[in-house]
Every structure is written in C-alpha cells, then in structure tokens.
Enzyme design. Structure first.
Site, PDB file in Angstrom:
ATOM      1  N   MET A  83      -3.205  -4.230  -3.857  1.00 53.10           N
ATOM      2  CA  MET A  83      -4.257  -3.489  -4.538  1.00 53.10           C
ATOM      3  C   MET A  83      -5.267  -2.973  -3.519  1.00 53.10           C
ATOM      4  O   MET A  83      -6.431  -2.720  -3.833  1.00 53.10           O
ATOM      5  CB  MET A  83      -4.947  -4.356  -5.590  1.00 53.10           C
ATOM      6  N   GLY A 141      -3.885 -11.386   5.659  1.00 50.87           N
ATOM      7  CA  GLY A 141      -2.854 -11.951   4.798  1.00 50.87           C
ATOM      8  C   GLY A 141      -1.840 -10.886   4.385  1.00 50.87           C
ATOM      9  O   GLY A 141      -0.624 -11.114   4.413  1.00 50.87           O
ATOM     10  N   HIS A 142      -2.343  -9.703   3.989  1.00 51.79           N
ATOM     11  CA  HIS A 142      -1.440  -8.603   3.672  1.00 51.79           C
ATOM     12  C   HIS A 142      -0.621  -8.201   4.895  1.00 51.79           C
ATOM     13  O   HIS A 142       0.584  -7.961   4.812  1.00 51.79           O
ATOM     14  CB  HIS A 142      -2.238  -7.379   3.203  1.00 51.79           C
TER      15      HIS A 142
END
Length: 309
Positions: A36, A42-43
């Site tokens: 999103m 982390g992504h």
C-alpha cells in the site's frame, strides 16, 4: 502524478498486461510484492527476495479502501510514491472514512478464517484484503508472491485462498511468507505505521515485541497458555504505567495464541502442541493513536515461513 524514474510504471491494466504477455512469451518468472506504498526496509526485504528468485519483479502500490474500517481514516494513510520509486530504483536494496458495510460490487471472502485474531478487532478487513489481492493476482499473474510475517493471518489466509480458488498464479507453494524485518537495535517490527509514532512513543514501542518474547520463553519452558500470556500482559501493564509518566498512552488490544491452520484460539490450559504443530502468538497494542501488530510463530515453522536463503 508525473514521476521521473527508470522503473516502468503501469497505471492501467491494459498496459501492464501487454508487458506481462511479453514475459510469458519470453518464459520469464515474475515475482510479486503487493504493497500500500509508504515503503520501508521491510518491504524492500521482500523485494530483494523476489529479485533474487525471479527474473522480473512487480511491486504494486495501491491504498485499498476496502481494508479501512469506519473508524480508520483512509485520508491520513501516507502516500509517498516518488519516494517509493526512488527506493525501488536503487539496485542495492537494504480520502475519507469508509463505511465497509455499504460497499457494493463483487467481493471475495474466505469464510470462517477472517473473524479471529485481527479480524475480531477489524471486521471486514480480510474481505477487503482478499478481494483486492485476488484482483491483483489476476492482473499480475505472478510466478511467486511475497508477504511479510508481520501480517501472518493475512498471508496464511491468502495462501488458503489461492488454493481454494485453484489460482494458477501464484499456487499456494509459491506464496512465500518472509520473516518479519526488524529494527536491528531494538527489534521493533518495521511498518509504515511506525511513522505515526511520536519520538517518545517510538522509544517505548519495542516493549511490545519484548512482551511477546516473554510469552515465547514461558511457553517453551512448559507454562500453560494462560500463564504465558499473563506474563506479557503484566509486562505491558508496567509499560503502561511508565508511559503515563511521560505522556504516552499504551493500550493493549489483544495478546492471544491461535492455531496456525484454523486460527481458533488455543485452550487456556494447553501446554504447547502435542503434535508439534505451530501456534501463532500474536497481538496488537496502541501507542498513543498508533496501533501496532506483531507475532511470533511457536513450534515448527516448516511449511509456513520461508527462511532466508
């Protein structure tokens, strides 16, 4: 929005499918990381995994209105596309409130698996997730898809969804759940929502994961679920009192243990699982106006978590 980037950006399904058809023709594997936006390390950890395991990688950026409950403000969710594209360009990768009940159209729901854990606090959340990810899988048609362990219920639910619907892209064994990326110093799970924390709240937020670790240690030494969870709640209660002294409100939404297959709660007196099956220890805690979630898988994680390669 016009953004300068060397990464191809597709804003229509038609344009993307032309690109995907070429990948099919060239017999190239396609990894997929749905997001999103408001990307963080982390992504990028998921993106890095996809780049290592696939010839091509697709990242979607879509702030999904169907995931927001009436009390959650869609308009304040961070939208940082230029920054996101800048992060993705580096090859050295380290609206308004929604009344979900009034939404019309076609939705996907995994019955019986979206009401527990996070679903208890966020009704209709997983219907929104399942619907938009099904659409994205149909559009992207990924060889592999990557999700973070931090959203463990979401990832396991989607793995069940692709199996139940016999989706060819991805198949359940190609929906990979990657261990949660954490701050290397204090262990806080990386999340877009961390940006909402004030400096004082951020300083205290790591107590959440520390409390879950206390549950894990108690469980491993033979404590019952009731006793193990009690230790976490006591630790968070101390943190709450300490936070009040510094103007930080800490509120526990839940700390619970659930079956990793059915998501049903583990019995209060249960001491581990006699069959060695994994148990999901998860929770949600408010720090001021920011709600953080986290989890630890207790027991054997084989078949659930794709460990680093």
């Amino acid at each position: 929005m016009s953004v300068s980037t060397r990464i191809p950006v597709f804003t229509t399904i038609e344009d993307y499918r032309l690109w995907r058809d070429k990948a099919f023709e060239d017999k190239k594997s396609v990894g997929f990381v749905p997001t999103m936006g408001a990307l963080h390390d982390g992504h990028l950890f998921l993106v890095k995994r996809s780049l290592a395991e696939n010839e091509l990688t697709v990242v979607s950026v879509f702030v999904n209105p169907a995931q927001f409950a009436p009390h959650e403000d869609l308009a304040t969710y961070p939208r940082t596309l230029p920054h996101d594209l800048s992060l993705l360009s580096n090859p050295r990768i380290p609206a308004h409130r929604q009344d979900v009940a009034q939404q019309k159209g076609t939705f996907v729901e995994v019955k019986g698996y979206g009401e527990q854990m996070e679903g208890r606090s966020r009704p209709a959340f997983f219907r929104g997730v399942a619907t938009v990810v099904t659409k994205l899988f149909n559009i992207i048609q990924p060889t592999n898809a990557y999700f973070g362990q931090k959203d463990i219920q979401q990832a396991l639910l989607l793995r069940r969804l692709v199996g139940d619907l016999h989706l060819p892209h991805p198949t359940p064994n190609r929906l990979h759940i990657i261990p949660t990326a954490r701050d290397p110093i204090d262990g806080l799970a990386l999340s877009s929502r961390n940006a909402y924390l004030t400096p004082t709240e951020r300083q205290r937020a790591p107590i959440f994961y520390a409390a879950l670790q206390e549950v894990s240690r108690a469980w491993a030494t033979g404590a019952s679920k009731r006793e193990a969870v009690r230790r976490a709640l006591e630790q968070l209660e101390v943190a709450k009192d300490e936070g009040e002294k510094h103007g930080v409100e800490i509120r526990v939404d839940y700390v619970e243990m659930n079956d990793s297959d059915t998501f049903e709660e583990v019995g209060d007196e249960q001491v581990q699982r006699p069959d060695g099956a994994p148990v999901i220890l998860s929770g949600a805690v408010w720090f001021g106006r920011t709600r953080l979630i986290d989890n630890i898988i207790l027991g054997n994680t084989d078949g659930i978590i794709a460990e680093p390669k």
